[in-house]
Write a protein that holds these residues in place. Structure first.
Motif, PDB file in Angstrom:
ATOM      1  N   ALA A 101       7.836  29.453 -17.690  1.00 10.12           N
ATOM      2  CA  ALA A 101       8.500  30.740 -17.884  1.00 10.12           C
ATOM      3  C   ALA A 101       9.052  31.155 -16.527  1.00 10.12           C
ATOM      4  N   ALA A 102      10.361  31.441 -16.489  1.00  9.78           N
ATOM      5  CA  ALA A 102      11.008  31.847 -15.240  1.00  9.78           C
ATOM      6  C   ALA A 102      11.703  33.191 -15.471  1.00  9.78           C
ATOM      7  N   GLY A 103      11.286  34.188 -14.706  1.00 12.15           N
ATOM      8  CA  GLY A 103      11.922  35.499 -14.763  1.00 12.15           C
ATOM      9  C   GLY A 103      13.033  35.562 -13.737  1.00 12.15           C
ATOM     10  N   SER A 104      14.074  36.344 -14.051  1.00  8.32           N
ATOM     11  CA  SER A 104      15.187  36.422 -13.115  1.00  8.32           C
ATOM     12  C   SER A 104      15.739  37.836 -13.016  1.00  8.32           C
ATOM     13  N   SER A 105      16.567  38.036 -11.993  1.00 18.97           N
ATOM     14  CA  SER A 105      17.106  39.353 -11.678  1.00 18.97           C
ATOM     15  C   SER A 105      18.072  39.875 -12.730  1.00 18.97           C
ATOM     16  N   ASP A 106      18.535  39.032 -13.646  1.00 17.25           N
ATOM     17  CA  ASP A 106      19.400  39.508 -14.726  1.00 17.25           C
ATOM     18  C   ASP A 106      18.589  40.087 -15.881  1.00 17.25           C
ATOM     19  N   GLY A 107      17.265  40.195 -15.701  1.00 17.31           N
ATOM     20  CA  GLY A 107      16.388  40.772 -16.715  1.00 17.31           C
ATOM     21  C   GLY A 107      15.943  39.785 -17.777  1.00 17.31           C
ATOM     22  N   ALA A 108      16.315  38.528 -17.635  1.00 15.39           N
ATOM     23  CA  ALA A 108      15.979  37.522 -18.640  1.00 15.39           C
ATOM     24  C   ALA A 108      14.703  36.774 -18.286  1.00 15.39           C
ATOM     25  N   LEU A 109      14.032  36.314 -19.328  1.00 12.19           N
ATOM     26  CA  LEU A 109      12.922  35.381 -19.192  1.00 12.19           C
ATOM     27  C   LEU A 109      13.377  34.097 -19.865  1.00 12.19           C
ATOM     28  N   ARG A 110      13.391  33.026 -19.107  1.00  9.39           N
ATOM     29  CA  ARG A 110      13.813  31.735 -19.647  1.00  9.39           C
ATOM     30  C   ARG A 110      12.595  30.834 -19.788  1.00  9.39           C
ATOM     31  N   ILE A 111      12.473  30.240 -20.966  1.00 10.06           N
ATOM     32  CA  ILE A 111      11.389  29.294 -21.240  1.00 10.06           C
ATOM     33  C   ILE A 111      11.981  27.892 -21.126  1.00 10.06           C
ATOM     34  N   TRP A 112      11.391  27.095 -20.252  1.00 11.48           N
ATOM     35  CA  TRP A 112      11.908  25.767 -19.940  1.00 11.48           C
ATOM     36  C   TRP A 112      10.943  24.668 -20.371  1.00 11.48           C
ATOM     37  N   ASP A 113      11.500  23.566 -20.826  1.00 11.44           N
ATOM     38  CA  ASP A 113      10.803  22.294 -20.842  1.00 11.44           C
ATOM     39  C   ASP A 113      11.200  21.653 -19.519  1.00 11.44           C
ATOM     40  N   HIS A 114      10.410  21.905 -18.492  1.00 12.04           N
ATOM     41  CA  HIS A 114      10.760  21.442 -17.148  1.00 12.04           C
ATOM     42  C   HIS A 114      10.545  19.945 -16.968  1.00 12.04           C
ATOM     43  N   HIS A 115       9.871  19.323 -17.913  1.00 11.25           N
ATOM     44  CA  HIS A 115       9.723  17.864 -17.888  1.00 11.25           C
ATOM     45  C   HIS A 115      11.068  17.211 -18.212  1.00 11.25           C
ATOM     46  N   ALA A 116      11.776  17.785 -19.193  1.00 11.35           N
ATOM     47  CA  ALA A 116      13.067  17.250 -19.619  1.00 11.35           C
ATOM     48  C   ALA A 116      14.240  17.954 -18.945  1.00 11.35           C
ATOM     49  N   GLY A 117      13.978  19.097 -18.301  1.00  8.85           N
ATOM     50  CA  GLY A 117      15.045  19.834 -17.642  1.00  8.85           C
ATOM     51  C   GLY A 117      15.871  20.691 -18.586  1.00  8.85           C
ATOM     52  N   LYS A 118      15.286  21.120 -19.713  1.00  5.74           N
ATOM     53  CA  LYS A 118      16.030  21.880 -20.721  1.00  5.74           C
ATOM     54  C   LYS A 118      15.514  23.307 -20.848  1.00  5.74           C
ATOM     55  N   CYS A 119      16.463  24.267 -20.901  1.00  6.26           N
ATOM     56  CA  CYS A 119      16.110  25.644 -21.214  1.00  6.26           C
ATOM     57  C   CYS A 119      15.981  25.742 -22.732  1.00  6.26           C
ATOM     58  N   LEU A 120      14.797  26.156 -23.205  1.00  7.20           N
ATOM     59  CA  LEU A 120      14.532  26.216 -24.639  1.00  7.20           C
ATOM     60  C   LEU A 120      14.887  27.565 -25.244  1.00  7.20           C
ATOM     61  N   ARG A 121      14.642  28.634 -24.494  1.00 11.34           N
ATOM     62  CA  ARG A 121      14.905  29.986 -24.998  1.00 11.34           C
ATOM     63  C   ARG A 121      15.232  30.911 -23.844  1.00 11.34           C
ATOM     64  N   THR A 122      16.044  31.907 -24.140  1.00 10.82           N
ATOM     65  CA  THR A 122      16.313  32.986 -23.199  1.00 10.82           C
ATOM     66  C   THR A 122      15.973  34.281 -23.904  1.00 10.82           C
ATOM     67  N   LEU A 123      15.085  35.061 -23.317  1.00  8.79           N
ATOM     68  CA  LEU A 123      14.665  36.329 -23.884  1.00  8.79           C
ATOM     69  C   LEU A 123      15.152  37.457 -22.999  1.00  8.79           C
ATOM     70  N   GLY A 124      15.746  38.488 -23.604  1.00  8.16           N
ATOM     71  CA  GLY A 124      16.216  39.629 -22.823  1.00  8.16           C
ATOM     72  C   GLY A 124      17.427  39.269 -21.975  1.00  8.16           C
ATOM     73  N   GLY A 125      17.785  40.184 -21.089  1.00  4.02           N
ATOM     74  CA  GLY A 125      18.873  39.940 -20.163  1.00  4.02           C
ATOM     75  C   GLY A 125      20.238  39.817 -20.812  1.00  4.02           C
ATOM     76  N   GLY A 126      20.375  40.248 -22.054  1.00  2.51           N
ATOM     77  CA  GLY A 126      21.658  40.174 -22.723  1.00  2.51           C
ATOM     78  C   GLY A 126      21.998  38.771 -23.184  1.00  2.51           C
ATOM     79  N   GLY A 127      21.048  37.823 -23.003  1.00  2.00           N
ATOM     80  CA  GLY A 127      21.321  36.443 -23.375  1.00  2.00           C
ATOM     81  C   GLY A 127      20.966  36.114 -24.806  1.00  2.00           C
ATOM     82  N   GLY A 128      20.479  37.114 -25.572  1.00  2.00           N
ATOM     83  CA  GLY A 128      20.100  36.860 -26.950  1.00  2.00           C
ATOM     84  C   GLY A 128      18.838  36.025 -27.023  1.00  2.00           C
ATOM     85  N   GLY A 129      18.530  35.531 -28.147  1.00  2.00           N
ATOM     86  CA  GLY A 129      17.296  34.762 -28.329  1.00  2.00           C
ATOM     87  C   GLY A 129      17.564  33.291 -28.475  1.00  2.00           C
TER      88      GLY A 129
END
Length: 189
Positions: free
Chosen positions: A156-184
């Motif tokens: 889980a990576a939080g960022s200054s745009d208000g989003a929380l991004r859930i990553w599969d960091h083994h594969a290098g893929k963003c699985l979900r973006t929560l908040g931050g205007g990025g939708g679900g």
């Protein structure tokens, strides 16, 4: 100023009882031993700007530090020597995390920075993956062990745009973006 953390975790937790790690604007990391009548501090040097984040890797007897100098350093707590200097980031390192399950169980350090990236580093020092956020400064990281498919960890990576991004960091893929205007967007994990 700067972050701090207490010694603990892993099988060697008792060895670090009464010891604390701090980092600050003076570019140094210090290991404090407060068990003695007169507290002692061991100083670790090498950063050229303020220390912004710390991580204690008690299994490897190391303290890992991130800095405004764009580097991540790992210091040997027993000898005081620098073990690793990691310099992939293009801006200040803001946060660190440890995933003991990454790199086939050998473990990995993760560092988030003002450049919008999360770097995944093998404990040996080589870069495993670079995760790029589409916008925003990476401000915090947390690893969830056994959260993903087949028991893999997730980041889980939080960022200054208000989003929380859930990553599969083994594969290098963003699985979900929560908040931050990025939708679900993204898939499950």
């Amino acid at each position: 100023g700067g972050g701090g953390g207490s010694g603990g975790g892993g099988s060697s937790a008792g060895e670090w009882t009464g010891r604390f790690v701090t980092g600050g604007a003076d570019h140094t990391v210090r290991l404090w031993d407060v068990r003695a009548r007169r507290p002692m501090a061991i100083k670790f040097t090498g950063h050229t700007d303020a220390v912004t984040s710390l991580l204690l890797d008690s299994d490897k007897a190391a303290v890992v530090s991130g800095s405004k100098d764009k580097s991540v350093r790992a210091f040997d707590l027993r000898t005081g020597r620098v073990r690793l200097v990691l310099t992939q980031h293009l801006a200040s390192v803001n946060c660190l995390a440890l995933d003991p399950s990454c790199d086939a169980g050998r473990g990995a350090y993760l560092s988030g920075a003002r450049d919008g990236t999360v770097e995944v580093w093998a404990r040996s020092g080589h870069a495993l993956k670079t995760l790029r956020s589409p916008k925003g400064v990476v401000t915090c990281l947390a690893v969830g062990l056994g959260e993903g498919l087949k028991g893999f960890s997730r980041l889980a990576a939080g960022s200054s745009d208000g989003a929380l991004r859930i990553w599969d960091h083994h594969a290098g893929k963003c699985l979900r973006t929560l908040g931050g205007g990025g939708g679900g967007g993204g898939g499950g994990g």
